[in-house]
Design a protein around this motif. Structure first.
Motif, PDB file in Angstrom:
ATOM      1  N   SER A  11      39.385  46.726  60.176  1.00 19.84           N
ATOM      2  CA  SER A  11      38.411  46.191  59.220  1.00 19.84           C
ATOM      3  C   SER A  11      38.998  44.987  58.492  1.00 19.84           C
ATOM      4  CB  SER A  11      38.035  47.269  58.193  1.00 19.84           C
ATOM      5  OG  SER A  11      37.484  48.396  58.835  1.00 19.84           O
ATOM      6  N   GLN A  12      38.202  44.445  57.604  1.00 20.49           N
ATOM      7  CA  GLN A  12      38.658  43.376  56.742  1.00 20.49           C
ATOM      8  C   GLN A  12      38.496  43.848  55.301  1.00 20.49           C
ATOM      9  OE1 GLN A  12      35.968  42.576  59.022  1.00 20.49           O
ATOM     10  NE2 GLN A  12      37.580  42.339  60.545  1.00 20.49           N
ATOM     11  N   GLY A  13      39.287  43.288  54.391  1.00 20.98           N
ATOM     12  CA  GLY A  13      39.173  43.734  53.003  1.00 20.98           C
ATOM     13  C   GLY A  13      39.826  42.774  52.046  1.00 20.98           C
ATOM     14  N   LEU A  14      39.588  43.035  50.781  1.00 18.22           N
ATOM     15  CA  LEU A  14      40.212  42.303  49.692  1.00 18.22           C
ATOM     16  C   LEU A  14      41.198  43.231  49.007  1.00 18.22           C
ATOM     17  CD1 LEU A  14      37.070  40.606  48.119  1.00 18.22           C
ATOM     18  CD2 LEU A  14      38.874  39.489  49.423  1.00 18.22           C
ATOM     19  N   ILE A  15      42.314  42.704  48.624  1.00 21.98           N
ATOM     20  CA  ILE A  15      43.307  43.493  47.910  1.00 21.98           C
ATOM     21  C   ILE A  15      43.259  43.064  46.449  1.00 21.98           C
ATOM     22  CG2 ILE A  15      45.758  43.997  47.663  1.00 21.98           C
ATOM     23  CD1 ILE A  15      45.981  43.565  50.707  1.00 21.98           C
ATOM     24  N   PHE A  16      42.996  44.046  45.578  1.00 21.92           N
ATOM     25  CA  PHE A  16      42.936  43.776  44.145  1.00 21.92           C
ATOM     26  C   PHE A  16      44.273  44.166  43.523  1.00 21.92           C
ATOM     27  CE2 PHE A  16      38.310  44.948  44.874  1.00 21.92           C
ATOM     28  CZ  PHE A  16      37.894  43.633  44.955  1.00 21.92           C
ATOM     29  N   ASP A  17      44.908  43.223  42.841  1.00 22.39           N
ATOM     30  CA  ASP A  17      46.176  43.547  42.191  1.00 22.39           C
ATOM     31  C   ASP A  17      45.923  44.398  40.949  1.00 22.39           C
ATOM     32  OD1 ASP A  17      45.478  41.675  40.112  1.00 22.39           O
ATOM     33  OD2 ASP A  17      46.222  40.081  41.406  1.00 22.39           O
ATOM     34  N   SER A  18      46.977  44.998  40.425  1.00 20.49           N
ATOM     35  CA  SER A  18      46.823  45.938  39.310  1.00 20.49           C
ATOM     36  C   SER A  18      46.267  45.260  38.057  1.00 20.49           C
ATOM     37  CB  SER A  18      48.147  46.637  39.003  1.00 20.49           C
ATOM     38  OG  SER A  18      49.128  45.685  38.647  1.00 20.49           O
ATOM     39  N   ALA A  19      46.583  44.000  37.823  1.00 21.70           N
ATOM     40  CA  ALA A  19      46.062  43.302  36.648  1.00 21.70           C
ATOM     41  C   ALA A  19      44.539  43.188  36.716  1.00 21.70           C
ATOM     42  CB  ALA A  19      46.698  41.919  36.528  1.00 21.70           C
ATOM     43  N   LEU A  20      44.018  42.888  37.889  1.00 22.64           N
ATOM     44  CA  LEU A  20      42.571  42.771  38.063  1.00 22.64           C
ATOM     45  C   LEU A  20      41.893  44.129  37.877  1.00 22.64           C
ATOM     46  CD1 LEU A  20      40.159  40.990  38.783  1.00 22.64           C
ATOM     47  CD2 LEU A  20      40.624  41.465  41.180  1.00 22.64           C
ATOM     48  N   ASP A  22      43.031  46.601  36.083  1.00 19.88           N
ATOM     49  CA  ASP A  22      43.109  46.919  34.654  1.00 19.88           C
ATOM     50  C   ASP A  22      42.018  46.199  33.879  1.00 19.88           C
ATOM     51  OD1 ASP A  22      45.264  48.598  35.003  1.00 19.88           O
ATOM     52  OD2 ASP A  22      46.758  47.103  34.401  1.00 19.88           O
ATOM     53  N   LEU A  23      41.783  44.934  34.184  1.00 12.76           N
ATOM     54  CA  LEU A  23      40.738  44.174  33.494  1.00 12.76           C
ATOM     55  C   LEU A  23      39.358  44.780  33.720  1.00 12.76           C
ATOM     56  CD1 LEU A  23      41.792  40.471  34.160  1.00 12.76           C
ATOM     57  CD2 LEU A  23      41.669  41.615  31.943  1.00 12.76           C
ATOM     58  N   ALA A  24      39.130  45.288  34.915  1.00 12.92           N
ATOM     59  CA  ALA A  24      37.830  45.882  35.251  1.00 12.92           C
ATOM     60  C   ALA A  24      37.742  47.353  34.850  1.00 12.92           C
ATOM     61  CB  ALA A  24      37.573  45.742  36.748  1.00 12.92           C
ATOM     62  N   GLY A  25      38.866  47.936  34.430  1.00 12.08           N
ATOM     63  CA  GLY A  25      38.868  49.353  34.072  1.00 12.08           C
ATOM     64  C   GLY A  25      38.727  50.254  35.279  1.00 12.08           C
ATOM     65  N   LEU A  26      39.281  49.830  36.398  1.00  9.90           N
ATOM     66  CA  LEU A  26      39.185  50.599  37.641  1.00  9.90           C
ATOM     67  C   LEU A  26      40.535  51.171  38.034  1.00  9.90           C
ATOM     68  CD1 LEU A  26      36.929  48.188  39.707  1.00  9.90           C
ATOM     69  CD2 LEU A  26      36.286  50.419  38.809  1.00  9.90           C
ATOM     70  N   ARG A  27      40.478  52.273  38.801  1.00 10.32           N
ATOM     71  CA  ARG A  27      41.685  52.879  39.352  1.00 10.32           C
ATOM     72  C   ARG A  27      41.449  53.159  40.830  1.00 10.32           C
ATOM     73  NH1 ARG A  27      41.261  57.485  35.271  1.00 10.32           N
ATOM     74  NH2 ARG A  27      40.550  58.400  37.197  1.00 10.32           N
ATOM     75  N   VAL A  28      42.514  53.398  41.543  1.00  6.52           N
ATOM     76  CA  VAL A  28      42.397  53.767  42.954  1.00  6.52           C
ATOM     77  C   VAL A  28      41.571  55.041  43.047  1.00  6.52           C
ATOM     78  CG1 VAL A  28      43.684  54.552  44.977  1.00  6.52           C
ATOM     79  CG2 VAL A  28      44.579  52.685  43.582  1.00  6.52           C
TER      80      VAL A  28
END
Length: 75
Positions: A11-20, A22-28
């Motif tokens: 597949s293809q994907g985007l990798i979100f770094d931890s800073a991004l 954190d800004l969005a309030g998301l976790r794995v």
């Protein structure tokens, strides 16, 4: 922020770094909704669980108690 689409397995994907994240309030493991607008813009919206009913009721009861005099004047 500029990101590059990467190959991830088949597949293809985007990798979100931890800073991004954190800004969005998301976790794995969090679920998101992705919508595609005309023109190809993508919007990623986190799916948040509603608070438990007991917590909502407790907040309403506290608010009614804290503002009892004001609410009586408004009635």
């Amino acid at each position: 922020m500029l990101k590059t689409i990467s190959k991830i397995g088949n597949s293809q994907g985007l990798i979100f770094d931890s800073a991004l994240l954190d800004l969005a309030g998301l976790r794995v493991g969090d679920q998101v909704n992705i919508t595609v607008s005309p023109g190809g813009s993508m919007v990623i919206t986190p799916i948040r669980k509603a608070p438990p009913l007991a917590a909502v009721q407790a907040t309403i009861a506290k608010t009614l108690d804290d503002y009892q005099d004001t609410l009586k004047k408004l009635a």
